[in-house]
Design a protein around this motif. Structure first.
Motif, PDB file in Angstrom:
ATOM      1  N   ASN A 292       0.846  -1.195   0.000  1.00  0.00           N
ATOM      2  CA  ASN A 292       0.000   0.000   0.000  1.00  0.00           C
ATOM      3  C   ASN A 292       0.877   1.239   0.000  1.00  0.00           C
ATOM      4  OD1 ASN A 292       0.756   0.670   2.728  1.00  0.00           O
ATOM      5  ND2 ASN A 292      -0.536  -1.006   3.375  1.00  0.00           N
ATOM      6  N   ASP A 293       0.253   2.374  -0.031  1.00  0.00           N
ATOM      7  CA  ASP A 293       0.995   3.632  -0.051  1.00  0.00           C
ATOM      8  C   ASP A 293       1.142   4.237   1.334  1.00  0.00           C
ATOM      9  OD1 ASP A 293       1.369   3.540  -2.782  1.00  0.00           O
ATOM     10  OD2 ASP A 293      -0.489   4.611  -3.214  1.00  0.00           O
ATOM     11  N   VAL A 294       0.954   3.441   2.379  1.00  0.00           N
ATOM     12  CA  VAL A 294       1.098   3.941   3.744  1.00  0.00           C
ATOM     13  C   VAL A 294       2.587   3.995   4.070  1.00  0.00           C
ATOM     14  CG1 VAL A 294       0.549   3.560   6.174  1.00  0.00           C
ATOM     15  CG2 VAL A 294      -1.121   2.954   4.407  1.00  0.00           C
ATOM     16  N   PRO A 295       3.122   5.185   4.347  1.00  0.00           N
ATOM     17  CA  PRO A 295       4.554   5.276   4.634  1.00  0.00           C
ATOM     18  C   PRO A 295       4.878   4.735   6.025  1.00  0.00           C
ATOM     19  CG  PRO A 295       3.523   7.413   4.905  1.00  0.00           C
ATOM     20  CD  PRO A 295       2.464   6.482   4.366  1.00  0.00           C
ATOM     21  N   TYR A 296       6.131   4.359   6.215  1.00  0.00           N
ATOM     22  CA  TYR A 296       6.564   3.888   7.527  1.00  0.00           C
ATOM     23  C   TYR A 296       6.348   4.952   8.598  1.00  0.00           C
ATOM     24  CZ  TYR A 296       8.734  -0.180   5.376  1.00  0.00           C
ATOM     25  OH  TYR A 296       8.945  -1.348   4.704  1.00  0.00           O
ATOM     26  N   THR A 297       6.388   6.204   8.214  1.00  0.00           N
ATOM     27  CA  THR A 297       6.209   7.302   9.170  1.00  0.00           C
ATOM     28  C   THR A 297       4.793   7.377   9.724  1.00  0.00           C
ATOM     29  OG1 THR A 297       5.738   8.832   7.362  1.00  0.00           O
ATOM     30  CG2 THR A 297       8.025   8.719   8.137  1.00  0.00           C
ATOM     31  N   ALA A 298       3.842   6.687   9.115  1.00  0.00           N
ATOM     32  CA  ALA A 298       2.442   6.759   9.552  1.00  0.00           C
ATOM     33  C   ALA A 298       2.267   6.339  11.009  1.00  0.00           C
ATOM     34  CB  ALA A 298       1.551   5.912   8.656  1.00  0.00           C
ATOM     35  N   LEU A 299       3.126   5.461  11.503  1.00  0.00           N
ATOM     36  CA  LEU A 299       3.037   5.068  12.909  1.00  0.00           C
ATOM     37  C   LEU A 299       3.131   6.301  13.798  1.00  0.00           C
ATOM     38  CD1 LEU A 299       2.991   2.896  15.166  1.00  0.00           C
ATOM     39  CD2 LEU A 299       5.487   2.951  15.051  1.00  0.00           C
ATOM     40  N   LEU A 300       4.116   7.155  13.525  1.00  0.00           N
ATOM     41  CA  LEU A 300       4.335   8.330  14.366  1.00  0.00           C
ATOM     42  C   LEU A 300       3.489   9.525  13.966  1.00  0.00           C
ATOM     43  CD1 LEU A 300       8.209   8.112  14.746  1.00  0.00           C
ATOM     44  CD2 LEU A 300       6.453   7.332  16.340  1.00  0.00           C
ATOM     45  N   THR A 301       3.146   9.647  12.687  1.00  0.00           N
ATOM     46  CA  THR A 301       2.408  10.823  12.228  1.00  0.00           C
ATOM     47  C   THR A 301       0.892  10.647  12.247  1.00  0.00           C
ATOM     48  OG1 THR A 301       2.554  10.164   9.903  1.00  0.00           O
ATOM     49  CG2 THR A 301       4.328  11.579  10.773  1.00  0.00           C
TER      50      THR A 301
ATOM     51  N   GLN B 203       6.669   4.223  26.942  1.00  0.00           N
ATOM     52  CA  GLN B 203       6.918   2.820  27.277  1.00  0.00           C
ATOM     53  C   GLN B 203       6.842   1.944  26.027  1.00  0.00           C
ATOM     54  OE1 GLN B 203       7.785   1.578  30.366  1.00  0.00           O
ATOM     55  NE2 GLN B 203       8.188  -0.288  29.214  1.00  0.00           N
ATOM     56  N   MET B 204       5.797   2.149  25.217  1.00  0.00           N
ATOM     57  CA  MET B 204       5.601   1.312  24.033  1.00  0.00           C
ATOM     58  C   MET B 204       6.604   1.594  22.921  1.00  0.00           C
ATOM     59  SD  MET B 204       1.451   1.096  23.724  1.00  0.00           S
ATOM     60  CE  MET B 204       1.193   2.873  23.784  1.00  0.00           C
ATOM     61  N   LEU B 205       7.013   2.860  22.784  1.00  0.00           N
ATOM     62  CA  LEU B 205       7.883   3.251  21.678  1.00  0.00           C
ATOM     63  C   LEU B 205       9.368   3.213  22.002  1.00  0.00           C
ATOM     64  CD1 LEU B 205       5.766   6.257  20.384  1.00  0.00           C
ATOM     65  CD2 LEU B 205       6.099   4.072  19.215  1.00  0.00           C
ATOM     66  N   VAL B 206       9.725   3.292  23.287  1.00  0.00           N
ATOM     67  CA  VAL B 206      11.137   3.334  23.674  1.00  0.00           C
ATOM     68  C   VAL B 206      11.473   2.209  24.656  1.00  0.00           C
ATOM     69  CG1 VAL B 206      12.969   4.724  24.723  1.00  0.00           C
ATOM     70  CG2 VAL B 206      11.224   5.833  23.310  1.00  0.00           C
ATOM     71  N   GLY B 207      10.762   2.174  25.772  1.00  0.00           N
ATOM     72  CA  GLY B 207      11.080   1.209  26.821  1.00  0.00           C
ATOM     73  C   GLY B 207      10.908  -0.240  26.412  1.00  0.00           C
ATOM     74  N   ASN B 208       9.777  -0.558  25.829  1.00  0.00           N
ATOM     75  CA  ASN B 208       9.523  -1.953  25.450  1.00  0.00           C
ATOM     76  C   ASN B 208      10.465  -2.453  24.353  1.00  0.00           C
ATOM     77  OD1 ASN B 208       7.513  -1.889  27.354  1.00  0.00           O
ATOM     78  ND2 ASN B 208       5.833  -1.853  25.892  1.00  0.00           N
ATOM     79  N   PRO B 209      10.687  -1.670  23.290  1.00  0.00           N
ATOM     80  CA  PRO B 209      11.659  -2.144  22.288  1.00  0.00           C
ATOM     81  C   PRO B 209      13.061  -2.299  22.870  1.00  0.00           C
ATOM     82  CG  PRO B 209      10.279  -0.422  21.348  1.00  0.00           C
ATOM     83  CD  PRO B 209       9.975  -0.470  22.819  1.00  0.00           C
ATOM     84  N   ALA B 210      13.472  -1.372  23.735  1.00  0.00           N
ATOM     85  CA  ALA B 210      14.803  -1.481  24.354  1.00  0.00           C
ATOM     86  C   ALA B 210      14.906  -2.753  25.182  1.00  0.00           C
ATOM     87  CB  ALA B 210      15.095  -0.255  25.204  1.00  0.00           C
ATOM     88  N   ALA B 211      13.855  -3.054  25.944  1.00  0.00           N
ATOM     89  CA  ALA B 211      13.864  -4.268  26.770  1.00  0.00           C
ATOM     90  C   ALA B 211      13.886  -5.510  25.893  1.00  0.00           C
ATOM     91  CB  ALA B 211      12.649  -4.291  27.695  1.00  0.00           C
ATOM     92  N   TRP B 212      13.108  -5.506  24.818  1.00  0.00           N
ATOM     93  CA  TRP B 212      13.044  -6.650  23.913  1.00  0.00           C
ATOM     94  C   TRP B 212      14.393  -6.896  23.239  1.00  0.00           C
ATOM     95  CZ3 TRP B 212      12.864  -7.006  18.373  1.00  0.00           C
ATOM     96  CH2 TRP B 212      12.483  -8.266  17.911  1.00  0.00           C
ATOM     97  N   LEU B 213      15.075  -5.805  22.900  1.00  0.00           N
ATOM     98  CA  LEU B 213      16.377  -5.930  22.233  1.00  0.00           C
ATOM     99  C   LEU B 213      17.529  -6.091  23.203  1.00  0.00           C
ATOM    100  CD1 LEU B 213      15.859  -3.171  19.524  1.00  0.00           C
ATOM    101  CD2 LEU B 213      15.960  -5.646  19.139  1.00  0.00           C
ATOM    102  N   GLY B 214      17.245  -6.046  24.495  1.00  0.00           N
ATOM    103  CA  GLY B 214      18.281  -6.237  25.496  1.00  0.00           C
ATOM    104  C   GLY B 214      19.173  -5.030  25.703  1.00  0.00           C
ATOM    105  N   VAL B 215      18.671  -3.825  25.352  1.00  0.00           N
ATOM    106  CA  VAL B 215      19.448  -2.596  25.526  1.00  0.00           C
ATOM    107  C   VAL B 215      19.486  -2.217  26.998  1.00  0.00           C
ATOM    108  CG1 VAL B 215      19.564  -0.140  24.948  1.00  0.00           C
ATOM    109  CG2 VAL B 215      18.805  -1.805  23.223  1.00  0.00           C
TER     110      VAL B 215
END
Length: 86
Positions: A45-54, A72-84
């Motif tokens: 589709n023509d939905v850009p990746y930026t659509a999540l944030l915009t 939490q959903m945009l920073v904390g959870n991905p960091a925890a999942w990736l082991g950061v």
């Protein structure tokens, strides 16, 4: 928004995320963007990746999702999942 190729429209997804947060699962939610449709062998589709944030995140705000939960959903959870670690 309208559904395409069997995917739920944004308003239904907002309600789903809101329900998960209300049920106490904010620490388990990852938000992402992708090339929707490609995995089903149909044109993308023509939905850009930026659509999540915009588009989607502002809709979550309108639905009453707090800045702390968005962080939490945009920073904390991905960091925890990736082991950061900080």
């Amino acid at each position: 928004g309208a559904a395409f190729y069997g995917f739920a429209p944004h308003d239904e997804r907002v309600a789903l995320v809101r329900g998960l947060i209300d049920a106490g699962h904010v620490n388990r939610i990852l938000l992402s963007a992708s090339a929707t449709g490609a995995s089903f062998g149909v044109p993308g589709n023509d939905v850009p990746y930026t659509a999540l944030l915009t588009t989607f995140v502002p809709m979550l705000r309108q639905a009453g999702v707090s800045e702390a939960d968005l962080e939490q959903m945009l920073v904390g959870n991905p960091a925890a999942w990736l082991g950061v670690r900080e």
